[in-house]
Scaffold this motif. Structure first.
Motif, PDB file in Angstrom:
ATOM      1  N   GLY A   1       0.806  -1.211   0.000  1.00  0.00           N
ATOM      2  CA  GLY A   1       0.000   0.000   0.000  1.00  0.00           C
ATOM      3  C   GLY A   1       0.841   1.265   0.000  1.00  0.00           C
ATOM      4  N   VAL A   2       0.148   2.400  -0.098  1.00  0.00           N
ATOM      5  CA  VAL A   2       0.764   3.715   0.047  1.00  0.00           C
ATOM      6  C   VAL A   2       0.194   4.339   1.317  1.00  0.00           C
ATOM      7  N   SER A   3       1.073   4.819   2.201  1.00  0.00           N
ATOM      8  CA  SER A   3       0.634   5.285   3.517  1.00  0.00           C
ATOM      9  C   SER A   3       0.799   6.796   3.648  1.00  0.00           C
ATOM     10  N   LEU A   4      -0.291   7.456   3.989  1.00  0.00           N
ATOM     11  CA  LEU A   4      -0.267   8.879   4.311  1.00  0.00           C
ATOM     12  C   LEU A   4      -0.932   9.061   5.663  1.00  0.00           C
ATOM     13  N   SER A   5      -0.236   9.731   6.596  1.00  0.00           N
ATOM     14  CA  SER A   5      -0.905  10.000   7.858  1.00  0.00           C
ATOM     15  C   SER A   5      -2.036  10.998   7.605  1.00  0.00           C
ATOM     16  N   PRO A   6      -3.126  10.911   8.361  1.00  0.00           N
ATOM     17  CA  PRO A   6      -4.271  11.804   8.128  1.00  0.00           C
ATOM     18  C   PRO A   6      -3.884  13.275   8.125  1.00  0.00           C
ATOM     19  N   ARG A   7      -2.983  13.681   9.005  1.00  0.00           N
ATOM     20  CA  ARG A   7      -2.628  15.102   9.062  1.00  0.00           C
ATOM     21  C   ARG A   7      -1.813  15.521   7.835  1.00  0.00           C
ATOM     22  N   ILE A   8      -0.945  14.643   7.354  1.00  0.00           N
ATOM     23  CA  ILE A   8      -0.207  14.939   6.128  1.00  0.00           C
ATOM     24  C   ILE A   8      -1.179  15.035   4.947  1.00  0.00           C
ATOM     25  N   ALA A   9      -2.138  14.088   4.887  1.00  0.00           N
ATOM     26  CA  ALA A   9      -3.125  14.118   3.808  1.00  0.00           C
ATOM     27  C   ALA A   9      -3.915  15.419   3.828  1.00  0.00           C
ATOM     28  N   HIS A  10      -4.278  15.877   5.028  1.00  0.00           N
ATOM     29  CA  HIS A  10      -5.039  17.124   5.154  1.00  0.00           C
ATOM     30  C   HIS A  10      -4.197  18.307   4.688  1.00  0.00           C
ATOM     31  N   SER A  11      -2.929  18.340   5.052  1.00  0.00           N
ATOM     32  CA  SER A  11      -2.056  19.434   4.622  1.00  0.00           C
ATOM     33  C   SER A  11      -1.881  19.450   3.114  1.00  0.00           C
ATOM     34  N   LEU A  12      -1.696  18.248   2.524  1.00  0.00           N
ATOM     35  CA  LEU A  12      -1.577  18.175   1.070  1.00  0.00           C
ATOM     36  C   LEU A  12      -2.857  18.648   0.394  1.00  0.00           C
ATOM     37  N   GLY A  13      -3.996  18.235   0.941  1.00  0.00           N
ATOM     38  CA  GLY A  13      -5.272  18.655   0.365  1.00  0.00           C
ATOM     39  C   GLY A  13      -5.423  20.161   0.382  1.00  0.00           C
ATOM     40  N   ASP A  14      -5.088  20.794   1.507  1.00  0.00           N
ATOM     41  CA  ASP A  14      -5.173  22.255   1.594  1.00  0.00           C
ATOM     42  C   ASP A  14      -4.265  22.917   0.568  1.00  0.00           C
ATOM     43  N   ALA A  15      -3.042  22.359   0.417  1.00  0.00           N
ATOM     44  CA  ALA A  15      -2.094  22.953  -0.530  1.00  0.00           C
ATOM     45  C   ALA A  15      -2.590  22.819  -1.963  1.00  0.00           C
ATOM     46  N   PHE A  16      -3.154  21.626  -2.288  1.00  0.00           N
ATOM     47  CA  PHE A  16      -3.659  21.431  -3.643  1.00  0.00           C
ATOM     48  C   PHE A  16      -4.823  22.368  -3.943  1.00  0.00           C
ATOM     49  N   ILE A  17      -5.696  22.537  -2.964  1.00  0.00           N
ATOM     50  CA  ILE A  17      -6.832  23.444  -3.163  1.00  0.00           C
ATOM     51  C   ILE A  17      -6.325  24.864  -3.423  1.00  0.00           C
ATOM     52  N   GLY A  18      -5.298  25.276  -2.664  1.00  0.00           N
ATOM     53  CA  GLY A  18      -4.736  26.602  -2.881  1.00  0.00           C
ATOM     54  C   GLY A  18      -4.124  26.744  -4.261  1.00  0.00           C
ATOM     55  N   SER A  19      -3.377  25.714  -4.707  1.00  0.00           N
ATOM     56  CA  SER A  19      -2.751  25.792  -6.025  1.00  0.00           C
ATOM     57  C   SER A  19      -3.784  25.741  -7.136  1.00  0.00           C
ATOM     58  N   ILE A  20      -4.873  24.997  -6.903  1.00  0.00           N
ATOM     59  CA  ILE A  20      -5.945  24.951  -7.903  1.00  0.00           C
ATOM     60  C   ILE A  20      -6.572  26.329  -8.065  1.00  0.00           C
ATOM     61  N   GLY A  21      -6.779  27.022  -6.922  1.00  0.00           N
ATOM     62  CA  GLY A  21      -7.338  28.366  -6.995  1.00  0.00           C
ATOM     63  C   GLY A  21      -6.460  29.289  -7.818  1.00  0.00           C
TER      64      GLY A  21
END
Length: 396
Positions: free
Chosen positions: A121-141
């Motif tokens: 599998g590929v492992s992402l801790s929930p907090r890392i996943a949340h940080s990545l999600g926030d960053a992607f949303i910002g870059s998408i904007g």
């Protein structure tokens, strides 16, 4: 089945991880607080999983990840980064890390990630996943704002050519597709309940979307440098045969319904910017595959002749009128819409950029319609002593 694990972290964190691993009787754990010894241990033991803190002394960025992967390519590597270090987390995934865990995550979460990664599998801790999600949303904007500005600019250009107006329209379309995919990925990464299989699949799709965006930006930057006269080749004595082979392999993955036949007479030694010429071959192949009917082959040939290295790509599509081909090669932003279906048109810089890169090598690129239908696009890179002035950032 026993699983071998190499832990590279601070002394205090190693102690906590060893305690957390005690119940896991099938894990054979080796530890070191020294990054260089971790690289040596990875090369020697080839562990199933390596867990490393990227900020170990003497290393920056993702250098430690790269060194460990190089010393033990089959090991699955989990990196530990601060939860707010989004750039390093994203770079680690792009460079092949199989997991990203925060440096202050609970040791039991780390051991759980080790087990999941060891099982594929590929492992992402929930907090890392949340940080990545926030960053992607910002870059998408940011990307969406750029797309809107480009669209506004398209309407405001009164003096520009119609080709440039088409370019602005096409680039807006090209930006929307990967951005839409990235939006979905950002949602997934913000949802820690998504299963590992789905997360792995979406990460792959995200990487493809970001690669497409990066390729688009790289093309535009190169075109700008060529127009300003600031572009320089990185010349070296190379064999172009592996580059052509690689371009063919990538095209086969991208166009699985098209049979690509290759005839490459290695070696193809010359003075060239290998990466740029591989891009030229890739552009000609992509163009040929997009305009070829399913079931009809695309043929690639590469050979060394007295006039230089000659590479040809032949398709059996509708055929490209000489006038349209000349315009596509000579004019940036032209996609040859007079004969090509609209849904297959790209941004319109590819063929022109390919020709410019060949010209920078002192060569020529041309296209000929075939009597039975289809087009043969070819380029020739002359021997170094037959070229004129070639701008180089490091000629050998």
């Amino acid at each position: 089945m026993l699983r071998s694990v190499l832990l590279c972290d601070t002394a205090d964190e190693i102690s906590a991880l060893r305690v957390a691993a005690i119940p896991e009787t099938d894990l054979v754990v080796e530890v070191t607080p020294d990054a260089l010894r971790a690289i040596e241990a990875a090369a020697r033991a080839r562990p199933d999983v390596v867990v490393c803190r990227l900020s170990m002394e003497g290393f920056s960025g993702t250098e430690l990840l790269s060194r460990i992967r190089a010393s033990s390519p089959d090991s699955r590597v989990i990196v530990r980064v601060p939860v707010d270090d989004v750039a390093r987390a994203a770079s680690s995934l792009a460079e092949g890390a199989r997991g990203v865990i925060a440096t202050d995550d609970d040791p039991h979460e780390v051991i759980a990630a080790v087990r999941a990664t060891a099982e594929g599998g590929v492992s992402l801790s929930p907090r890392i996943a949340h940080s990545l999600g926030d960053a992607f949303i910002g870059s998408i904007g940011t990307t969406e704002r750029l797309g809107t500005e480009l669209e506004d600019l398209r309407h405001s250009v009164a003096q520009g050519t119609s080709a440039k107006a088409d370019f602005l329209s096409n680039i807006s379309h090209e930006l929307r597709t990967p951005v839409t995919v990235a939006k979905g990925i950002a949602y997934v990464l913000n949802n820690p309940s998504i299963g590992e299989d789905e997360r792995t699949e979406f990460l792959g799709e995200l990487q493809g979307s970001l690669d497409k965006l990066m390729g688009l930006v790289d093309e535009i930057i190169t075109m700008s440098e060529l127009e300003r006269g600031t572009f320089e080749l990185r010349l070296a004595q190379v064999d172009l045969a592996p580059a052509v082979d690689h371009a063919v392999a990538v095209a086969r993955e991208q166009h699985p319904t098209i049979r690509i036949e290759a005839s490459i007479a290695a070696p193809l030694r010359t003075l060239a910017d290998e990466e740029r010429l591989e891009g030229v071959v890739a552009e000609l192949l992509d163009n040929a595959c997009r305009y070829s009917p399913d079931g009809m082959p695309v043929h690639v040939s590469a050979r060394s002749m007295s006039e230089g290295i000659v590479v040809s790509v032949t398709d059996r599509g509708e055929g490209l009128d000489r006038t349209v081909a000349k315009r596509s090669f000579d004019e940036p932003f032209s996609t040859g819409e007079g004969v090509l279906r609209k849904e297959k048109a790209g941004v319109g810089v590819g063929l022109h950029l390919a020709r410019q890169l060949v010209v920078e090598h002192g060569g020529t690129l041309w296209a000929d319609p075939l009597p039975g239908g289809g087009t043969r696009a070819s380029f020739c890179i002359p021997p170094p002593d037959a070229r004129g002035d070639v701008r180089s950032a490091g000629a050998a």
